[in-house]
Design a protein around this motif. Structure first.
Motif, short mmCIF file in Angstrom:
data_model
loop_
_atom_site.label_atom_id
_atom_site.label_comp_id
_atom_site.label_asym_id
_atom_site.label_seq_id
_atom_site.Cartn_x
_atom_site.Cartn_y
_atom_site.Cartn_z
N ARG A 1 -2.77 9.70 -1.02
CA ARG A 1 -1.66 9.47 -0.09
C ARG A 1 -1.36 10.74 0.71
O ARG A 1 -1.06 10.66 1.91
CB ARG A 1 -0.41 9.03 -0.85
CG ARG A 1 -0.52 7.64 -1.45
CD ARG A 1 -0.48 6.56 -0.37
NE ARG A 1 0.87 6.42 0.15
CZ ARG A 1 1.25 6.75 1.38
NH1 ARG A 1 0.38 7.25 2.23
NH2 ARG A 1 2.48 6.56 1.76
N THR B 1 12.94 -0.23 0.07
CA THR B 1 12.07 -0.14 1.25
C THR B 1 12.88 0.23 2.49
O THR B 1 12.47 1.10 3.28
CB THR B 1 11.34 -1.47 1.47
OG1 THR B 1 10.62 -1.82 0.29
CG2 THR B 1 10.38 -1.36 2.63
N ASP C 1 7.12 5.48 -2.05
CA ASP C 1 5.89 4.74 -2.30
C ASP C 1 5.38 4.99 -3.71
O ASP C 1 4.94 4.06 -4.41
CB ASP C 1 4.84 5.15 -1.27
CG ASP C 1 3.60 4.28 -1.35
OD1 ASP C 1 3.67 3.19 -1.94
OD2 ASP C 1 2.55 4.69 -0.82
N TYR D 1 7.75 3.32 -6.38
CA TYR D 1 8.09 1.91 -6.21
C TYR D 1 7.84 1.11 -7.48
O TYR D 1 8.56 0.16 -7.78
CB TYR D 1 7.28 1.33 -5.05
CG TYR D 1 7.96 0.18 -4.35
CD1 TYR D 1 7.73 -1.13 -4.72
CD2 TYR D 1 8.85 0.41 -3.31
CE1 TYR D 1 8.35 -2.18 -4.08
CE2 TYR D 1 9.49 -0.63 -2.67
CZ TYR D 1 9.23 -1.93 -3.05
OH TYR D 1 9.85 -2.96 -2.42
#
Length: 336
Positions: free
Chosen positions: A21, A262, A322, A325
């Motif tokens: 990422r 989100t 992210d 999550y």
């Protein structure tokens, strides 16, 4: 070629997910740096013109000397290469307006902005999720109608107008709260006295910034709770004899929070933009007010540094959300 592509794909997948990422964010950071540089160069004027205007008059030789000192007399390509070199070395440049390092200026203003944003975000999340849940549970009752009306008003009210109205009411007329700043000037307080003074100065700007996002989270949470309440696992829990309160707290709310997580990550950049207006209205000494001063004075180095730093901050928040999550929803497995 196909074999090389397969090997490259396997090599990338062999890396830990957080590393992958981070590597994916590198091209985005480069694009942000390039776009910030060239977009700001489209604006007319520079720091030399502002300083000449403040002086009342200036000769062409004086303007040329200032631009040579600032480095803005060089070709655009050379300026861009120098900017990239500074970015690679984590050097955000020098603010000729403040005669100080851009990184030091950002570090000095960041705590005030972080205090404002985090306080407003926590209040908006807690009260917004609570109000949305109560409205969904009390659907079509007066509580639901009241929450919907207040959320609509909070969503539609401009932040700067709300700030001015709060200042007029609570500062000018009632004299309950200070009108601006972060601490009372000229008062040397420490310990609990300083904390009380800081808290009094925080009430209006924090509430004003939180009002808009509280309305968004309340409406989103209401819709999410109503959607989750109609799913099969909720009906199954009720059929097994689980109480309504336990079903809502243990099954509905945890799953309804996923869209909130989100939305929080996506709106972090908008929250920073909203803090610019709030900091200006309430004279809050944060990054937003510093960015506005940089725009007014055409201090491009400072403005580039603030934009680049805020972009990295937004990317970091989205990356953290992210990666975490799966903690909010154990059913989600991070790609291996």
């Amino acid at each position: 070629m196909a074999d090389l592509h397969v090997r490259a794909t396997r090599a990338r997948r062999s890396l830990p997910y957080p590393v992958r990422r981070l590597l994916q964010a590198v091209p985005l950071v480069a694009v942000i740096a390039v776009m910030n540089f060239f977009w700001l160069r489209l604006a007319p004027g520079d720091l030399a013109d502002v300083m000449a205007g403040e002086a009342g008059a200036a000769t062409p030789e004086y303007l040329a000397a200032l631009r040579h000192q600032f480095g803005t007399d060089q070709p655009l390509g050379l300026q861009f290469l120098a900017y990239l070199e500074r970015i690679v070395h984590l050097d955000l440049g020098w603010s000729f307006r403040y005669n100080e390092s851009v990184l030091q200026l950002i570090a000095g203003r960041l705590p005030a902005t972080a205090l404002l944003m985090i306080s407003a975000l926590v209040i908006a999340l807690v009260l917004g999720c609570l109000a949305g849940t109560i409205a969904a549970v009390s659907r079509h009752r007066w509580v639901d109608v009241a929450v919907s009306i207040l959320a609509t008003l909070g969503f539609a009210t401009p932040l700067f107008w709300l700030g001015l109205m709060l200042m007029v009411l609570f500062s000018a007329h009632l004299h309950w709260l200070p009108a601006g700043g972060i601490l009372t000037p000229g008062v040397a307080a420490s310990g609990w006295a300083m904390l009380r003074d800081l808290a009094a100065h925080m009430v209006l700007p924090v509430f004003c910034l939180a009002a808009y996002y509280l309305a968004i989270y309340a409406r989103l949470m209401r819709a999410s709770v109503l959607e989750v309440s109609g799913l099969d696992f909720v009906r199954t829990a009720r059929a097994k004899g689980v109480s309504r309160v336990a079903t809502i707290s243990a099954h509905v709310v945890p799953n309804a929070l996923l869209p909130i997580v989100t939305m929080t990550a996506l709106q972090f950049g908008a929250l920073f933009s909203g803090s610019v207006a709030i900091e200006t209205v309430f004279s809050w000494p944060g990054l937003g007010q510093l960015a506005l001063d940089a725009v007014a004075s055409r201090d491009l180095n400072l403005l580039l540094g603030i934009l680049f730093f805020s972009s990295l901050l937004v990317l970091a928040v989205n990356l953290i959300v992210d990666l975490t999550y799966g903690w909010f929803d154990p059913r989600i497995e991070v790609e291996r």
